[in-house]
Design an enzyme around this catalytic site. Structure first.
Site, short mmCIF file in Angstrom:
data_model
loop_
_atom_site.label_atom_id
_atom_site.label_comp_id
_atom_site.label_asym_id
_atom_site.label_seq_id
_atom_site.Cartn_x
_atom_site.Cartn_y
_atom_site.Cartn_z
N CYS A 81 0.83 -1.20 0.00
CA CYS A 81 0.00 0.00 0.00
C CYS A 81 0.87 1.26 0.00
CB CYS A 81 -0.99 -0.06 1.16
SG CYS A 81 -2.41 1.00 0.89
N HIS A 179 -3.17 -5.16 1.70
CA HIS A 179 -2.48 -5.43 2.97
C HIS A 179 -2.47 -6.93 3.27
CE1 HIS A 179 -2.28 -1.22 4.46
NE2 HIS A 179 -3.28 -1.07 3.61
N GLU A 181 -0.69 -8.37 5.28
CA GLU A 181 -0.37 -8.58 6.70
C GLU A 181 -1.62 -8.62 7.56
OE1 GLU A 181 -0.13 -5.91 5.01
OE2 GLU A 181 -0.50 -4.11 6.19
N1 GLN Z 1 -3.42 6.49 0.82
C1 GLN Z 1 -2.17 6.19 1.49
C2 GLN Z 1 -1.01 6.93 0.87
O1 GLN Z 1 -1.13 7.57 -0.10
C3 GLN Z 1 -1.90 4.70 1.49
C4 GLN Z 1 -2.94 3.98 2.33
C5 GLN Z 1 -2.43 2.76 3.03
O2 GLN Z 1 -1.26 2.50 3.10
N2 GLN Z 1 -3.35 2.05 3.65
O3 GLN Z 1 0.07 6.87 1.35
#
Ligand code: GLN
Length: 199
Positions: A81, A179, A181
């Site tokens: 992410c 995610h 994890e």
């Molecule tokens: N929207 C977040 C970002 O731009 C990422 C979101 C996340 O890691 N759950 O960093």
């Protein structure tokens, strides 16, 4: 290699969940906040969180250049992410001053799934795994374009985002929009640890 150590970038983000998943796979773990800790890692996970904050903190804590050097030197690294955004060479919808580590020849779009679908879960076919992974997306990016050396590991199936790339690998670098994890399925972490052990 019995003593493989995988660090988790720990200046910001969901560090604890990754430590637990790596524990489940059976590697030594280490939280990484300074260059000396990074130096002890055979591989690194960059968690979910907020990529703009991660970039700022990495610069302030003088971790940005050491991270770039280790990654250029072939250290296996897995970004999830916000961590995927940190590994991306190009970011769309970032802030004007957003800094990433880079290394992955991909273009990511931040918060790509839009506000209506802030977070959702979907089973995903994942290259190298027999059964779909339960993938949790939280304000996730997607990969809008990949370079020639990037292997696509997973795409969204169905819905408006059908076909969007959400997991990639390029050499020793791996990244997922979701995610892995979260949810107690450590198979994606195991794939990454295999990559660390074979590097
Ligand atoms: N929207 C977040 C970002 O731009 C990422 C979101 C996340 O890691 N759950 O960093």
């Amino acid at each position: 290699m019995q003593n493989t150590t995988v660090g988790v970038f720990a200046l910001q983000g969901d560090v604890r969940e990754h430590l637990a998943a790596l524990d489940a796979v059976g590697v030594k773990t280490l939280t990484v906040r300074r260059p000396e800790e990074l130096a002890r890692c055979d591989g690194l996970v960059i968690p979910g969180g907020e990529s703009t904050t991660m970039g700022k903190l990495a610069r302030i804590f003088e971790l940005l250049e050491p991270l770039r050097e280790r990654i250029a030197g072939g250290m296996p690294t897995f970004g999830t992410c916000a961590g995927m955004i940190m590994l991306a060479d190009r970011v769309l919808d970032g802030t004007a001053d957003q800094e990433t580590i880079g290394g992955l020849d991909i273009t990511v779009r931040r918060n790509a799934f839009g506000r209506q679908v802030d977070s959702f879960e979907a089973p995903l076919e994942f290259r190298g795994l027999d059964d779909p992974v339960p993938a949790v997306f939280i304000r996730a990016p997607w990969v809008e374009a990949v370079g020639a050396d990037v292997e696509v590991l997973a795409r969204v199936e169905g819905g408006e985002a059908h076909g969007r790339i959400v997991a990639v690998r390029q050499g020793t670098l791996m990244a997922t929009s979701f995610h892995p994890e979260v949810g107690g399925d450590a198979r994606v972490h195991r794939l990454f640890v295999d990559l660390v052990r074979s590097a």
